[in-house]
Design a protein around this motif. Structure first.
Motif, PDB file in Angstrom:
ATOM      1  N   THR A  68      80.240  32.016  48.046  1.00  0.00           N
ATOM      2  CA  THR A  68      80.328  33.457  48.412  1.00  0.00           C
ATOM      3  C   THR A  68      80.907  34.431  47.741  1.00  0.00           C
ATOM      4  O   THR A  68      81.963  34.293  47.377  1.00  0.00           O
ATOM      5  N   ILE A  69      80.152  35.607  47.615  1.00  0.00           N
ATOM      6  CA  ILE A  69      80.630  36.728  46.702  1.00  0.00           C
ATOM      7  C   ILE A  69      80.784  37.702  47.675  1.00  0.00           C
ATOM      8  O   ILE A  69      79.865  38.225  48.664  1.00  0.00           O
ATOM      9  N   ASN A  70      81.833  38.547  47.377  1.00  0.00           N
ATOM     10  CA  ASN A  70      82.288  39.781  48.259  1.00  0.00           C
ATOM     11  C   ASN A  70      81.532  41.042  47.768  1.00  0.00           C
ATOM     12  O   ASN A  70      81.975  41.881  46.958  1.00  0.00           O
ATOM     13  N   ALA A  71      80.299  40.965  47.961  1.00  0.00           N
ATOM     14  CA  ALA A  71      79.469  42.190  47.676  1.00  0.00           C
ATOM     15  C   ALA A  71      78.009  42.170  48.277  1.00  0.00           C
ATOM     16  O   ALA A  71      77.637  40.926  48.985  1.00  0.00           O
ATOM     17  N   PRO A  72      77.306  43.160  48.642  1.00  0.00           N
ATOM     18  CA  PRO A  72      76.382  43.235  49.372  1.00  0.00           C
ATOM     19  C   PRO A  72      75.060  42.642  48.543  1.00  0.00           C
ATOM     20  O   PRO A  72      75.197  42.450  47.501  1.00  0.00           O
ATOM     21  N   ILE A  73      74.087  42.096  49.411  1.00  0.00           N
ATOM     22  CA  ILE A  73      73.058  41.239  48.984  1.00  0.00           C
ATOM     23  C   ILE A  73      72.262  41.836  47.770  1.00  0.00           C
ATOM     24  O   ILE A  73      71.904  41.424  46.576  1.00  0.00           O
ATOM     25  N   ASP A  74      71.961  42.936  47.922  1.00  0.00           N
ATOM     26  CA  ASP A  74      71.390  43.698  46.891  1.00  0.00           C
ATOM     27  C   ASP A  74      72.015  43.777  45.436  1.00  0.00           C
ATOM     28  O   ASP A  74      71.178  43.605  44.334  1.00  0.00           O
ATOM     29  N   LYS A  75      73.406  43.870  45.309  1.00  0.00           N
ATOM     30  CA  LYS A  75      74.066  44.017  44.338  1.00  0.00           C
ATOM     31  C   LYS A  75      74.167  42.493  43.719  1.00  0.00           C
ATOM     32  O   LYS A  75      73.932  42.578  42.568  1.00  0.00           O
ATOM     33  N   VAL A  76      74.270  41.367  44.440  1.00  0.00           N
ATOM     34  CA  VAL A  76      74.368  40.145  44.051  1.00  0.00           C
ATOM     35  C   VAL A  76      73.175  39.743  43.513  1.00  0.00           C
ATOM     36  O   VAL A  76      73.133  39.167  42.601  1.00  0.00           O
ATOM     37  N   TRP A  77      72.109  40.030  44.023  1.00  0.00           N
ATOM     38  CA  TRP A  77      70.624  39.762  43.729  1.00  0.00           C
ATOM     39  C   TRP A  77      70.380  40.192  42.136  1.00  0.00           C
ATOM     40  O   TRP A  77      69.874  39.487  41.283  1.00  0.00           O
ATOM     41  N   THR A  78      70.645  41.592  42.311  1.00  0.00           N
ATOM     42  CA  THR A  78      70.362  42.296  40.890  1.00  0.00           C
ATOM     43  C   THR A  78      70.874  41.680  39.714  1.00  0.00           C
ATOM     44  O   THR A  78      70.727  41.298  38.696  1.00  0.00           O
ATOM     45  N   VAL A  79      72.483  41.082  39.875  1.00  0.00           N
ATOM     46  CA  VAL A  79      73.264  40.736  38.813  1.00  0.00           C
ATOM     47  C   VAL A  79      73.017  39.346  38.747  1.00  0.00           C
ATOM     48  O   VAL A  79      72.691  38.919  37.685  1.00  0.00           O
ATOM     49  N   TYR A  80      72.703  38.702  39.648  1.00  0.00           N
ATOM     50  CA  TYR A  80      72.608  36.927  39.739  1.00  0.00           C
ATOM     51  C   TYR A  80      71.275  36.785  39.203  1.00  0.00           C
ATOM     52  O   TYR A  80      71.347  35.376  38.165  1.00  0.00           O
ATOM     53  N   SER A  81      70.298  37.280  39.358  1.00  0.00           N
ATOM     54  CA  SER A  81      68.926  36.769  38.834  1.00  0.00           C
ATOM     55  C   SER A  81      68.616  37.415  37.441  1.00  0.00           C
ATOM     56  O   SER A  81      67.480  37.157  36.991  1.00  0.00           O
ATOM     57  N   ASN A  82      69.503  38.079  36.898  1.00  0.00           N
ATOM     58  CA  ASN A  82      69.264  38.611  35.614  1.00  0.00           C
ATOM     59  C   ASN A  82      69.919  37.616  34.493  1.00  0.00           C
ATOM     60  O   ASN A  82      71.094  37.239  34.521  1.00  0.00           O
ATOM     61  N   LEU A  83      68.896  37.185  33.905  1.00  0.00           N
ATOM     62  CA  LEU A  83      69.387  36.098  32.984  1.00  0.00           C
ATOM     63  C   LEU A  83      70.386  36.179  31.924  1.00  0.00           C
ATOM     64  O   LEU A  83      71.045  35.599  31.323  1.00  0.00           O
ATOM     65  N   ARG A  84      70.137  37.570  31.484  1.00  0.00           N
ATOM     66  CA  ARG A  84      71.421  38.183  30.485  1.00  0.00           C
ATOM     67  C   ARG A  84      72.373  38.038  30.975  1.00  0.00           C
ATOM     68  O   ARG A  84      73.466  38.035  30.041  1.00  0.00           O
ATOM     69  N   ASN A 165      78.674  40.811  56.751  1.00  0.00           N
ATOM     70  CA  ASN A 165      79.944  41.407  56.887  1.00  0.00           C
ATOM     71  C   ASN A 165      80.313  41.853  55.400  1.00  0.00           C
ATOM     72  O   ASN A 165      81.410  41.882  54.909  1.00  0.00           O
ATOM     73  N   GLY A 166      79.218  42.312  54.625  1.00  0.00           N
ATOM     74  CA  GLY A 166      79.312  42.814  53.203  1.00  0.00           C
ATOM     75  C   GLY A 166      79.666  41.794  52.178  1.00  0.00           C
ATOM     76  O   GLY A 166      79.867  42.045  50.998  1.00  0.00           O
ATOM     77  N   THR A 167      79.441  40.312  52.504  1.00  0.00           N
ATOM     78  CA  THR A 167      79.655  39.310  51.697  1.00  0.00           C
ATOM     79  C   THR A 167      78.019  38.654  51.606  1.00  0.00           C
ATOM     80  O   THR A 167      77.150  38.954  52.511  1.00  0.00           O
ATOM     81  N   THR A 168      77.777  38.014  50.362  1.00  0.00           N
ATOM     82  CA  THR A 168      76.550  37.317  50.258  1.00  0.00           C
ATOM     83  C   THR A 168      76.873  35.926  49.779  1.00  0.00           C
ATOM     84  O   THR A 168      77.579  35.704  48.940  1.00  0.00           O
ATOM     85  N   THR A 169      76.189  34.771  50.229  1.00  0.00           N
ATOM     86  CA  THR A 169      76.156  33.675  50.019  1.00  0.00           C
ATOM     87  C   THR A 169      74.938  33.218  49.101  1.00  0.00           C
ATOM     88  O   THR A 169      74.035  33.394  49.577  1.00  0.00           O
ATOM     89  N   VAL A 170      75.379  32.834  47.945  1.00  0.00           N
ATOM     90  CA  VAL A 170      74.092  32.203  46.961  1.00  0.00           C
ATOM     91  C   VAL A 170      74.312  30.558  46.906  1.00  0.00           C
ATOM     92  O   VAL A 170      75.590  30.134  46.625  1.00  0.00           O
ATOM     93  N   ASN A 171      73.134  30.151  47.349  1.00  0.00           N
ATOM     94  CA  ASN A 171      73.175  28.631  46.955  1.00  0.00           C
ATOM     95  C   ASN A 171      72.232  28.220  45.877  1.00  0.00           C
ATOM     96  O   ASN A 171      71.053  28.527  45.806  1.00  0.00           O
ATOM     97  N   GLU A 172      72.750  27.196  45.109  1.00  0.00           N
ATOM     98  CA  GLU A 172      71.847  26.796  43.997  1.00  0.00           C
ATOM     99  C   GLU A 172      71.622  25.272  44.264  1.00  0.00           C
ATOM    100  O   GLU A 172      72.172  24.458  44.401  1.00  0.00           O
TER     101      GLU A 172
END
Length: 210
Positions: A68-84, A165-172
């Motif tokens: 779980t990351i303390n950031a909104p989903i749009d931000k987390v998606w943009t960062v997390y999905s970028n391989l670089r 609540n402003g957080t995003t959970t990422v599951n791998e």
């Protein structure tokens, strides 16, 4: 993301799943041929052959790695999905070499080679993981499949959940497949390396570095 690593090592990038929707038009692709492209083509052909005729002697381990990351989903998606963004955060990853990028209006597919230095005792093994990432931004998930000699395959599905609540959970959700002699080492190193880069991404998203 992601590496997910060769020769029975930690594999940083891999995935499975089915697209939620299919585009009607043919994809638009951009090729970036380079000195690693031939190796990717050979490795991917081996991966496709293994998918059609799975080895009856292979072993598979599957794991879920939520964070779980303390950031909104749009931000987390943009960062997390970028391989670089995995470079310098994944313990073994040194570079990402892209061979082709295709977009069809619904998804984006990236064919790439991950260059990794994998610790083997007192030396590092220069692994080349052949992989493909498929992103579905509207549905907030992506898939990665990867192949390494000798016959090591990973599938990964990464999902993103807005907790409201402003957080995003990422599951791998990751499956490692390898020879039974190698599966323990492969999965253990893959899991530990994924946890390390998840923690690094969380840190740098939350502190504003990314």
């Amino acid at each position: 993301m992601k590496y997910l690593v060769g020769c029975a090592m930690a594999l940083s990038f891999a995935a499975t799943g089915s697209p939620a929707a299919q585009a009607d038009s043919a994809p638009t692709c951009t090729d970036t041929p380079n000195s690693y492209t031939a190796g990717w083509q050979t490795g991917w052909a081996s991966y496709q052959a293994a998918q059609k005729s799975p080895s009856s002697g292979a072993a598979t381990r599957t794991v879920d790695l939520p964070i779980t990351i303390n950031a909104p989903i749009d931000k987390v998606w943009t960062v997390y999905s970028n391989l670089r963004n995995d470079i310098g955060r994944h313990p073994f990853l040194k570079d990402i070499i892209t061979h082709r990028t295709c977009t069809d209006g619904v998804s984006q597919t990236i064919d790439f080679t991950a260059l990794e230095n994998v610790p083997m005792g007192s030396v590092d093994y220069p692994a080349k993981t052949q992989a493909e990432q498929r992103l579905y931004p509207a549905d907030r998930y992506y898939l990665t499949d990867s192949y390494d000699d000798p016959g090591i395959i990973t599938h990964q599905k990464i999902t993103f959940t807005d907790n409201g609540n402003g957080t995003t959970t990422v599951n791998e959700h990751i499956s490692f497949t390898a020879n039974p002699v190698l599966i323990g080492f492969t999965a253990d190193n893959g899991i530990s390396s994924h946890k390390a880069y998840q923690a690094a991404l969380k840190r740098d998203i939350e502190n504003g570095t990314l």
